[in-house]
Design a protein around this motif. Structure first.
Motif: not given
Length: 229
Positions: A174-187
């Motif tokens: 689940p955590d990897l599947a959610a991460a690959v759905r990101n179009r941005h990586f931002v904090v």
């Protein structure tokens, strides 16, 4: 180099008045106030952060003029014809331009004030490489996420796809599947609007950028700027 004394007391009131008037005549009559309360302090902040980021080993720099975004809106292809934004903002990046990825962003506006460290809308090749790195080297990705969590930061989900992109349908965790759905990586780090008037805003932003460094390093490794782990 000038120090940073804080944004002016009239910075937010100016943005509020500009948003109300949305008039070129009004802006030009009050341009000196814009310069003194917002544009010049933001330029000072850019210069001080560039120096401090260099001292702390962060590959981020800017130019007091070129790093700032224009307060004039581009209305050529927009139905919204208001000529001005309701905020000021700037980017510090590895080469000092606005075209790089892995950047520091600061925003002072009517709706909110915040800072961000981001890989924002990376190009197709880099975004694919990031998604592959998440799946093929999950330990490195999870270590980065854990380091951020230890620093009280979390990657945002703004703009996240509803489904995993093509080619990643088999990702089960689940955590990897959610991460690959990101179009941005931002904090992000929200800033109290009252704090923008204080010189110690610099320390707040440097502390945030240092805590966000795991995200920068992860992306730089994928780009090939840092040794692969």
């Amino acid at each position: 180099m000038a120090g940073f004394a804080g944004f002016g007391e009239k910075a937010i009131p100016f943005l509020k008045a500009l948003d109300f008037h949305q008039s070129r005549d009004w802006f030009h009559e009050n341009k000196a106030l814009f310069e003194s309360e917002l544009r010049e302090p933001l330029g000072d902040l850019i210069e001080v952060l560039t120096e401090r980021f260099g001292e702390t080993g962060l590959d981020l720099k800017g130019d007091r003029k070129k790093s700032q975004f224009r307060i004039n809106r581009d209305v050529r292809f927009s139905k919204d014809k208001r000529p001005y934004t309701d905020h000021v903002s700037a980017i510090l990046s590895p080469d000092g331009s606005k075209m790089e990825q892995g950047v520091f962003f600061v925003y002072v506006g009517l709706d909110r004030c915040f800072a961000a460290v981001a890989w924002w809308s990376p190009g197709p090749e880099l975004l694919l490489a990031m998604r592959k790195a998440i799946v093929e080297k999950p330990e490195a990705f999870r270590a980065m996420v854990a380091a951020l969590a230890g620093n009280r930061l979390e990657i945002g989900t703004e703009g996240q796809l509803k489904r995993v992109p093509r080619g990643f349908e088999a990702v089960a965790e689940p955590d990897l599947a959610a991460a690959v759905r990101n179009r941005h990586f931002v904090v992000r780090r929200e800033i109290d609007p009252a704090a923008i008037q204080r010189p110690d805003l610099v320390e707040t932003l440097v502390d945030f950028a240092v805590r966000a460094k795991p995200l920068l390093d992860w992306g730089r490794t994928i780009e090939g700027r840092l040794p692969r782990r």
